[in-house]
Design an enzyme around this catalytic site. Structure first.
Site, PDB file in Angstrom:
ATOM      1  N   GLU A 125       1.884  -0.403  -5.105  1.00  0.00           N
ATOM      2  CA  GLU A 125       0.991   0.711  -5.417  1.00  0.00           C
ATOM      3  C   GLU A 125       1.912   1.921  -5.499  1.00  0.00           C
ATOM      4  OE1 GLU A 125      -3.236   2.508  -3.854  1.00  0.00           O
ATOM      5  OE2 GLU A 125      -1.664   2.216  -2.366  1.00  0.00           O
ATOM      6  N   ASP A 127       0.839  -1.193   0.000  1.00  0.00           N
ATOM      7  CA  ASP A 127       0.000   0.000   0.000  1.00  0.00           C
ATOM      8  C   ASP A 127       0.882   1.255   0.000  1.00  0.00           C
ATOM      9  OD1 ASP A 127      -2.647   1.374   0.486  1.00  0.00           O
ATOM     10  OD2 ASP A 127      -1.613   1.951   2.338  1.00  0.00           O
TER      11      ASP A 127
END
Length: 702
Positions: free
Chosen positions: A379, A342
């Site tokens: 990401e 993330d």
């Protein structure tokens, strides 16, 4: 559990955390600025007083900045925590508070009191009875029955992003109440995943997180609020004994592996649940605040590149080691197959927040031999504007490609000047990745993910509807690149619903036939809706849960996805074994572009259609894909076949009614005309007899 009574010994600085050995346990914890550390044992998770307190002797139990002690008699299941003494001087970045019980940063399990209070951890005063506590584990006590990570090739990987709780929490899941929303409940639904055909589940965060880190009367449902980087989330266990979550998580991994399904974890190494200056003291803040967090020039304030109040100091040597140790643990002891990071671009920032050209933590992860062959997905952006898609550091990282999402959405909703971008995405985004000489599977393609509209809502809503989140619809992105097909939200108009169904299948076809690795979200295969909520992070209810009634309601979409996946997983892996670059694959397959006329593609801003045919070296054309996002039917000329292939066969035509919109492989009807009428807003895939052993997106033999 009865606390041990034998006298503690000096212990060792390594390994970090709690380690069983020689009839007891060694405890080691890092703190550079503490003046004293206490180890506390508890009999129950909600005890207000410890059963035993051990003051670590700083003269013999303090090596470098590690505090350590060996305690005889400790067994797996022992509940414990720490108190750290030192200065509370926020202007120097120091926030010691010995009234707060701290969990072990390396703790492999936690217990959460029934009366757990995040608020108590924010306020002054003792919070022992309401604090999360660590649990001693024995990693060697589990029988894996020969299980190993699967190491499936990327070229045959199809990712299903899902939420452990949300997948089975609904009352119509068919599970007993005790198993709904748990690791054990997910195991019960593995037959569904097998029938669907996906090869990997990407689980939203399962590290222990703070569910109370949300607006008042809301729940942090997604889990992007970690407290521990080693402990599985306890609430996802169907049993509440101290070690149940660890074993139940392993049971889930083992069962998924037996079904041929890999396990990828969505991991959050960019911030923690401790938030900003007014946040709770749960672990890192109370042990060594300036080591674990990126602080501002005003050391009382936290750099906030995450949008969540703090930023983990990932390139500090101690934090780097913790991150790599965490990844090793989940691979070696919990047998996971990969990780999706993330806001991974935050890992490229140094202790001042500046972007580094060669971030040590990223190279530590990539070059660690224990992690070799583990799937790593980035990401590649953060909340402060750093965007690295196509430029993420490393040799083997894959990247979430949000430009695939945006451009494919734009194309199918009829945005001008989107055809050329959609065509590039179909080929694996060579405009983004071709320069790197990286393999075809660099791009993780998705049209929808947990963050934003579901696939159904992309074709059902023009605007977000987040009112139930309690923030007056201010939260969530206002840019959704969606089109409601004429009516906002649910409709009884059969024509609009048919169009939405077709658009869903258009998106899924483009996703599965594109170069790269496809990922879709739990429930998109049955048109799961969040009623226009594009930021359901705090909705632990039917808004976010998988509605199992949709399996029968939208059986045609489910069948469509199964047949798409069934063909996709037959892809050849030779180009991956040879590490053939995307650029080289495109040179060898020589895709040809067309418009309604052969070899005359229209890339003008007003064009809303194109076709691509594939050829492998000197062999005949084998496949022809036509994408028509125009609002009227169009007649497309078809390439002439030569050699052993005399006729085209229709595999997919999304304008047709089910079950004719997709055919079983080898049961496709013959196309007898030289011109094919492609319905408005539809996708057609034609195949030739000698093309059945070739991949439809790239022409690579399978």
């Amino acid at each position: 559990m009865q606390a041990p009574i034998a006298a503690p010994a000096t212990g060792r600085s390594f390994p970090i955390g709690a380690t069983l050995a020689n009839g007891g346990a060694n405890f080691s914890i890092f703190s550079r600025s503490a003046v004293a550390i206490e180890l506390l044992f508890f009999d129950r998770e909600d005890d207000a007083r410890p059963s035993r307190v051990i003051s670590i002797d700083s003269s013999v139990g303090h090596t470098y900045h590690y505090w350590h002690v060996f305690v005889p008699g400790v067994q797996a299941g022992q509940i414990y925590g720490f108190r750290a003494y030192g200065p509370f001087e926020p202007t120097r970045g120091l926030r010691f508070d010995p009234s707060k019980l701290l969990i072990d940063p390396y703790g492999r399990a936690v217990v959460v009191p029934k009366n757990y209070s995040r608020e108590d951890a924010c306020q002054t005063g003792d919070n022992t009875d309401t604090a999360i506590k660590s649990v001693v584990t024995d990693p060697q006590a589990y029988d894996w029955d020969g299980d190993r990570p699967l190491k499936r090739p990327w070229s045959r990987t199809i990712i299903y992003e899902m939420h452990v709780r949300g997948f089975t929490a609904h009352a119509n899941s068919g599970l007993t109440e005790s198993k709904r929303g748990t690791y054990a409940g997910l195991v019960e639904k593995i037959p569904y995943l097998q029938q669907l055909g996906i090869t990997a589940v990407e689980l939203l965060p399962v590290f222990q997180f703070d569910a109370q880190d949300a607006p008042k009367e809301r729940t942090n449902y997604w889990g992007y609020s970690p407290i521990s980087f080693f402990a599985p989330h306890q609430a996802y266990s169907s049993r509440q004994e101290p070690l149940a979550a660890v074993d139940e998580f392993r049971d889930m991994v083992k069962a998924l592996h037996r079904a041929g399904i890999e396990v990828i974890l969505d991991v959050v190494f960019n911030h923690t649940a401790e938030d900003g200056p007014d946040g709770p003291t749960q672990c890192f803040r109370g042990l060594d605040n300036p080591t674990y967090y990126v602080l501002c020039e005003d050391r009382s304030q936290y750099a906030n590149f995450t949008g969540t109040g703090n930023t983990l100091n990932a390139n500090h040597p101690v934090v780097r080691r913790m991150i790599v140790d965490s990844l090793r643990y989940w691979v070696q002891e919990m047998h996971v197959d990969g990780f999706r990071f993330d806001l991974a671009s935050i890992l490229a920032r140094d202790s001042s927040g500046a972007v580094m050209s060669n971030p040590p933590v990223l190279w530590d992860i990539e070059s660690d031999p224990a992690l070799a062959g583990t799937k790593m997905i980035a990401e590649a952006w953060d909340a402060a504007g750093l965007y690295q898609v196509g430029n993420f550091v490393g040799d083997s990282w894959k990247e979430w490609n949000d430009r695939f999402r945006d451009d494919i959405r734009d194309f199918f909703r009829g945005v001008n000047d989107s055809a050329v971008r959609a065509a590039d995405r179909l080929l694996g985004s060579p405009s983004i990745y071709g320069w790197k000489d990286r393999e075809l599977e660099e791009s993780i393609n998705f049209v929808a993910c947990h963050d934003g509209f579901t696939l159904n809502d992309i074709v059902s809503y023009d605007h977000k509807h987040n009112e139930e989140n309690g923030e007056d619809n201010r939260d969530g992105s206002a840019e959704n690149r969606s089109w409601n097909c004429g009516v906002e939200g649910p409709t009884d108009d059969p024509a609009i619903d048919r169009l939405r169904n077709r658009q869903v299948k258009n998106f899924l076809t483009a996703l599965m036939l594109s170069g790269g690795v496809p990922m879709f979200v739990m429930g998109d295969e049955v048109r799961r809706s969040q009623l226009g909520n594009n930021n359901a992070y705090c909705r632990d209810n039917e808004t976010s849960w998988f509605d199992w009634d949709l399996v029968s309601k939208h059986a045609d979409v489910l069948r469509f996805v199964k047949l798409l996946i069934g063909r996709r997983v037959m892809r050849d892996v030779e180009h991956e074994r040879q590490r053939t670059s995307l650029r080289q694959v495109l040179r060898e397959t020589k895709p040809a572009w067309h418009g309604v006329k052969l070899n005359q593609p229209d890339w003008s801003p007003l064009s809303h259609s194109f076709a691509i045919s594939g050829e492998l070296k000197n062999e005949a054309v084998w496949g022809h894909i036509i994408l028509n996002a125009y609002w009227e039917d169009l007649d497309f000329e078809l390439p002439q076949l030569c050699g052993g292939s005399k006729q085209w066969r229709r595999w997919i035509d999304t304008s047709l009614e089910p079950p004719h919109e997709i055919c079983e492989w080898n049961a496709e009807p013959v196309v007898t005309e030289d011109i094919y009428r492609v319905g408005a807003r539809s996708v057609v895939v034609l195949i030739a007899e000698n093309g059945r052993k070739r991949n439809l997106s790239t022409g690579v033999q399978s």
